[in-house]
Write an enzyme that holds these catalytic residues in place. Structure first.
Site, mmCIF file in Angstrom:
data_model
loop_
_atom_site.group_PDB
_atom_site.id
_atom_site.type_symbol
_atom_site.label_atom_id
_atom_site.label_comp_id
_atom_site.label_asym_id
_atom_site.label_seq_id
_atom_site.Cartn_x
_atom_site.Cartn_y
_atom_site.Cartn_z
ATOM 1 N N ASP A 194 12.639 -2.418 15.089
ATOM 2 C CA ASP A 194 13.785 -1.600 14.900
ATOM 3 C C ASP A 194 12.993 -0.231 14.672
ATOM 4 O O ASP A 194 13.011 0.604 13.892
ATOM 5 C CB ASP A 194 14.190 -2.031 13.248
ATOM 6 C CG ASP A 194 15.328 -1.144 12.996
ATOM 7 O OD1 ASP A 194 16.064 -0.620 13.645
ATOM 8 O OD2 ASP A 194 15.497 -1.071 11.631
ATOM 9 N N GLU A 215 0.897 -1.185 -0.120
ATOM 10 C CA GLU A 215 0.069 0.079 0.014
ATOM 11 C C GLU A 215 0.978 1.493 0.099
ATOM 12 O O GLU A 215 1.939 1.344 0.773
ATOM 13 C CB GLU A 215 -0.892 0.108 1.123
ATOM 14 C CG GLU A 215 -1.863 1.220 1.359
ATOM 15 C CD GLU A 215 -2.650 1.095 2.768
ATOM 16 O OE1 GLU A 215 -3.386 1.997 2.878
ATOM 17 O OE2 GLU A 215 -2.266 0.356 3.434
#
Length: 367
Positions: free
Chosen positions: A274, A169
């Protein structure tokens, strides 16, 4: 607020500037398990469509290979996403191993695409399954994954015809968001029941290994968090340092990890893995996170990159209203910072050594 430019900023969605129409939920992906099964069935059709025009590494230039790789992606989008033909591609950044693009279709729909020449789809698989695991919590704005696959018809591991891509997306990044909203939603994400059946049974890890920056991140399942963090995270990074001093201090720490978890009940939470400022942005006023290194682990481990995230007091206050701070939080935060400082040292050397050494010294002095 500290501004941190992390040196392994990967080709991320942060470069995107799409139209502002809210994206509709995709029927293509509903869970990690369904997504993995769908990818298996899609592999055959991908090999047998007109995408067989893929390039092989031989005397072809990288420019030609990139062009043909884009043809593969164009064909896949046209054949599978009911959005018309791709009429334009625009660059959206790059990393050491991949290039990012925005693909525009004649229906007006846009898609975010990464291409990697010379690599098979294993790294994109880790990113896709990770994003899907985050998406399944329904707590945060996460880009939906449509497909990942190999560009080359050459079987994996044979010849030099590797190349891969991922289609997702296209979100409108760059907007503002509330730190308090981010903190609350991250806590809700950590609190959500895992979509993965193995994690639901109390196991720590992930269905596949992935990467943290350019470093391998082993995720084999284990039923004890302390053992997992010791073996799969700290000992893995310490071994990569090849530094006797760090390894000696690290051994002392790893042999005594239990003392930092006294009275703490750790359950598997889906982690971004992360979470620094370059992987956080705003979409229509909502916080969004991307470019993950996902696994199921202790919720507090997602603060391991907080030195490079700019989290405010409002963020932590909102987070701990949902998940109250457990005894020993500050010392464990240092444990989780250590993993990422060791990884940065292994990737880049330099001043990260003294940061890792300082944390090791501080923690081992408490043993």
């Amino acid at each position: 607020m500290r501004i941190c430019i992390c040196p392994f900023a990967r080709a991320s969605l942060i470069n995107c500037r799409p139209d502002r129409a809210p994206a509709r939920p995709s029927p293509l992906v509903s869970s990690v398990r369904d997504f993995a099964e769908r990818q298996k069935s899609a592999a055959y059709s991908l090999r047998n469509t007109r995408t067989s025009r893929v390039c092989a590494f031989s005397s072809k230039s990288k420019l030609v290979m990139a062009s043909r790789g884009q043809d593969v992606v164009k064909d896949w989008i046209a054949d599978n996403l009911d959005s018309g033909k791709v009429i334009k591609e625009s660059s959206a950044g790059s990393s050491s191993w991949s290039s990012a693009y925005v693909y525009h279709t004649d229906s007006g729909k846009k898609f975010f695409v990464k291409l990697s020449q010379g690599r098979d789809s294993s790294m994109f698989e880790g990113e896709a399954l990770g994003l899907q695991a985050l998406y399944d919590t329904k707590s945060m704005r996460i880009p939906k994954i449509y497909h990942f696959g190999n560009l080359s018809a050459v079987p994996e591991g044979k010849g030099q015809g590797k190349g891969s891509f991922i289609v997702m997306e296209y979100l409108d990044f760059g907007g503002s968001y509330s730190q308090a909203d981010l903190g609350q939603r991250l806590a809700e994400m950590h609190k959500a029941e895992p979509a993965d059946e193995t994690a639901k049974m109390g196991m720590f890890g992930f269905p596949i290994d992935n990467t943290i920056g350019g470093t391998s991140q082993p995720n084999g399942w284990m039923d004890n968090w302390i053992d997992f963090y010791r073996e799969r995270r700290l000992q893995h990074q310490l071994k990569l340092t090849k530094d006797p001093k760090l390894q000696q201090m690290g051994k002392k720490l790893c042999d005594n990890l239990e003392q930092f978890f006294q009275g703490v009940d750790v359950k598997p939470s889906v982690l971004h893995g992360d979470l620094w400022s370059g992987n956080i942005s705003g979409v229509d006023g909502e916080p969004s996170i991307f470019d993950p290194a996902v696994y199921y682990g202790h919720s507090e481990a997602d603060f391991g990159m907080s030195w490079c995230a700019g989290f405010s007091s409002a963020f932590y206050d909102a987070y701990h209203k949902v998940l109250p701070k457990a005894p020993g939080f500050e010392d464990r935060k240092q444990l989780y910072l250590l993993y990422h400082y060791l990884n940065h040292y292994n990737l880049f050397g330099g001043g990260y050594y003294s940061s890792a050494e300082g944390i090791l010294r501080s923690l081992t002095n408490k043993i």
